[in-house]
Design a protein around this motif. Structure first.
Motif, short mmCIF file in Angstrom:
data_model
loop_
_atom_site.label_atom_id
_atom_site.label_comp_id
_atom_site.label_asym_id
_atom_site.label_seq_id
_atom_site.Cartn_x
_atom_site.Cartn_y
_atom_site.Cartn_z
N ASP A 197 -43.89 19.40 -69.61
CA ASP A 197 -42.58 19.84 -70.45
C ASP A 197 -41.33 19.18 -70.04
O ASP A 197 -40.41 18.67 -71.21
N GLY A 198 -41.37 18.25 -68.72
CA GLY A 198 -40.34 17.84 -68.92
C GLY A 198 -38.75 18.32 -68.57
O GLY A 198 -37.80 18.21 -69.13
N ASP A 199 -38.83 19.68 -68.15
CA ASP A 199 -37.59 20.71 -67.89
C ASP A 199 -37.58 20.95 -65.86
O ASP A 199 -38.07 21.89 -65.02
N PRO A 200 -37.06 19.99 -64.83
CA PRO A 200 -37.23 19.81 -64.14
C PRO A 200 -36.29 21.09 -63.51
O PRO A 200 -37.04 21.11 -62.21
N GLY A 229 -41.41 16.00 -58.49
CA GLY A 229 -42.15 15.46 -59.81
C GLY A 229 -39.91 16.22 -60.44
O GLY A 229 -40.24 15.50 -61.55
N ALA A 230 -39.84 16.63 -59.91
CA ALA A 230 -38.56 17.34 -59.82
C ALA A 230 -37.15 16.12 -59.84
O ALA A 230 -36.69 16.25 -60.53
N HIS A 231 -38.01 15.77 -58.53
CA HIS A 231 -36.86 15.01 -58.73
C HIS A 231 -37.32 13.80 -58.63
O HIS A 231 -35.57 13.06 -59.02
N LEU A 232 -38.07 13.07 -59.51
CA LEU A 232 -38.58 11.99 -59.74
C LEU A 232 -37.60 11.74 -61.65
O LEU A 232 -37.15 11.11 -61.58
N ALA A 280 -43.08 6.15 -54.36
CA ALA A 280 -42.36 5.17 -53.63
C ALA A 280 -42.24 3.36 -54.32
O ALA A 280 -41.47 2.48 -54.60
N MET A 281 -43.07 3.63 -56.02
CA MET A 281 -42.72 2.38 -56.92
C MET A 281 -41.12 2.87 -57.41
O MET A 281 -40.36 1.37 -57.17
N ALA A 282 -41.08 4.20 -57.47
CA ALA A 282 -39.29 4.68 -58.57
C ALA A 282 -38.26 3.99 -57.22
O ALA A 282 -36.97 3.40 -57.80
#
Length: 313
Positions: free
Chosen positions: A173-176, A202-205, A241-243
């Protein structure tokens, strides 16, 4: 519900010796057991990483035991065993097994609807989208959202339901903000909830806090320990880690996920790119060959040009 969990604790000189076992409630047959020695007092050990791992391994083993338990007369026990079957099937990441899990959960929702069944089905939609079991990303996202909302409509959802629902809020949903709030509720109720750490990652990303995301993913991976579903957290750690641009760390996390779950496509996509970028053509070719057995249409062009391709995974 058909499976008995036994915990024996023997205090020693600055140590606590634990033995956890799972057995059939009727026959007494032992399905699984594990021993651990932890430093400190019993109260101290409730916060120890080793205790968290043992608790999660026990829960994972209980899923396996419930899945192998013959159908009992009451609906709740039957539903538990079916959800256990579905959970273990979906985390193989195999397309046929994921489809089988979907059918199982649909049957549970039809005959014995409960919050966990809806939450697991929402999680399944996320896996199906990421693994391209079903190419209709928009429909899967809508279904995951619907199932997560229905799971939360039940009175006082448990920590697992909160954690699984929070992942949908974050990843699909893209709602962190909403996902983070649910994950915190899950952690407050159960501090050793690996799924909650997945949602927090996920929220932190999504918020651009990759360092915090990596810490959350690694915490979840530590808790998941040697369980059968640990590759999910290794893949999240690789993404974080990629980010951060830590490509060698990312490759190690993705390699760990790939080694333990060779049918898990998401880490293989990144691993292929990392090997190519890192000047390891032979390793890149091996990963590409394995990936194309899962995704015959895989290509770098598709990652770049197809907006429905789960490239962010």
């Amino acid at each position: 519900r058909g499976v008995t969990v036994s915990v024996d604790c023997l205090p020693g000189d600055g140590l606590q010796f634990l033995r956890v076992s799972l057995s059939d409630s009727r026959s007494g047959k032992v399905y699984w057991s594990r021993s651990a020695s932890l430093a400190g007092s019993a109260v101290d050990n409730l916060e120890a990483p080793e205790f968290a791992q043992l608790a999660f391994q026990t829960a994972d083993a209980a899923f396996g035991a419930a899945a192998s338990t013959p159908r009992r007369s009451d609906a709740a026990t039957w539903a538990d065993s079916q959800m256990a079957l579905a959970a273990r099937a979906m985390f193989t990441f195999d397309g046929a097994r994921v489809a089988q899990a979907n059918e199982i959960l649909a049957g549970v929702i039809d005959q014995a609807p409960n919050a966990r069944a809806y939450a697991w089905r929402a999680q399944l939609c996320q896996i199906a989208a990421v693994e391209r079991v079903d190419a209709d990303w928009h429909r899967l996202s809508a279904e995951a959202d619907e199932f997560a909302r229905k799971a939360l409509e039940f009175h006082e959802p448990n920590p697992l339901v909160l954690a699984l629902s929070s992942q949908i809020r974050v990843m699909l949903d893209g709602d962190p903000e909403a996902g983070y709030a649910l994950a915190q509720d899950a952690l407050n109720a159960s501090p050793h909830n690996a799924f909650a750490y997945a949602a927090i990652c996920g929220a932190h990303l999504r918020a651009g806090s990759a360092e915090a995301a990596l810490a959350a993913a690694r915490k979840g991976a530590d808790i998941a320990g040697r369980s059968s579903i640990q590759p999910w957290w290794q893949a999240l750690a690789g993404l974080a880690a990629m980010a951060l641009g830590r490509h060698e760390d990312a490759a190690r996390h993705y390699q760990a996920a790939y080694a333990r779950a060779p049918g898990f496509g998401a880490p293989m996509r990144h691993l292929y790119v990392l090997h190519r970028a890192g000047g390891r053509p032979d390793q890149a070719a091996r990963v590409l060959a394995a990936l194309r057995r899962l995704e015959p249409d895989f290509s770098l062009r598709r990652i770049i040009e197809d907006p429905t391709y789960p490239a962010a995974t």
